[in-house]
Motif scaffolding. Structure first.
Motif, short mmCIF file in Angstrom:
data_model
loop_
_atom_site.label_atom_id
_atom_site.label_comp_id
_atom_site.label_asym_id
_atom_site.label_seq_id
_atom_site.Cartn_x
_atom_site.Cartn_y
_atom_site.Cartn_z
N THR A 15 -20.99 16.38 -45.47
CA THR A 15 -21.21 17.61 -44.71
C THR A 15 -22.02 18.61 -45.54
N THR A 44 -25.14 14.31 -36.00
CA THR A 44 -24.19 15.30 -35.50
C THR A 44 -22.87 14.57 -35.32
N GLU A 46 -18.24 15.21 -34.63
CA GLU A 46 -17.07 16.04 -34.45
C GLU A 46 -16.05 15.60 -35.49
N VAL A 59 -20.27 10.41 -33.43
CA VAL A 59 -21.43 10.54 -34.32
C VAL A 59 -22.69 10.13 -33.56
N VAL A 62 -29.73 12.41 -35.20
CA VAL A 62 -30.58 13.52 -34.80
C VAL A 62 -32.02 13.03 -34.83
#
Length: 81
Positions: A15, A44, A46, A59, A62
């Motif tokens: 991250t 990206t 969660e 997941v 991008v």
């Protein structure tokens, strides 16, 4: 940033806070399954917390281009498309 071992079926996402989150092969959205050489790809995701452990789910990559392959092609003297 993603690191994923396709053969073993798991990997890690680093991250922006330098935290490493575990991601399983089933944690990717349909159409965004990892491929070999996806190391360093932007994703990206969660965060899901289960029994005190965090992992990445939903997941998705991008962008649609693979900048690493373009660099490799260019380094070998190939032309960019």
């Amino acid at each position: 940033m993603l690191w994923f071992n396709v053969e073993k079926g798991y990997g890690f996402i680093q991250t922006a806070d330098e935290e490493r989150l575990y991601v399983a092969g089933t944690g990717f959205l349909p159409g965004h399954e990892p491929k070999p050489r996806c190391k360093g790809a932007a994703v990206t995701f969660e965060r899901q917390v289960l029994e005190g452990d965090s992992r990445a789910v939903n997941v998705a990559f991008v962008g649609s281009s693979d900048p690493r392959r373009a660099r490799l092609r260019h380094a070998r003297g190939g032309r960019s498309l």
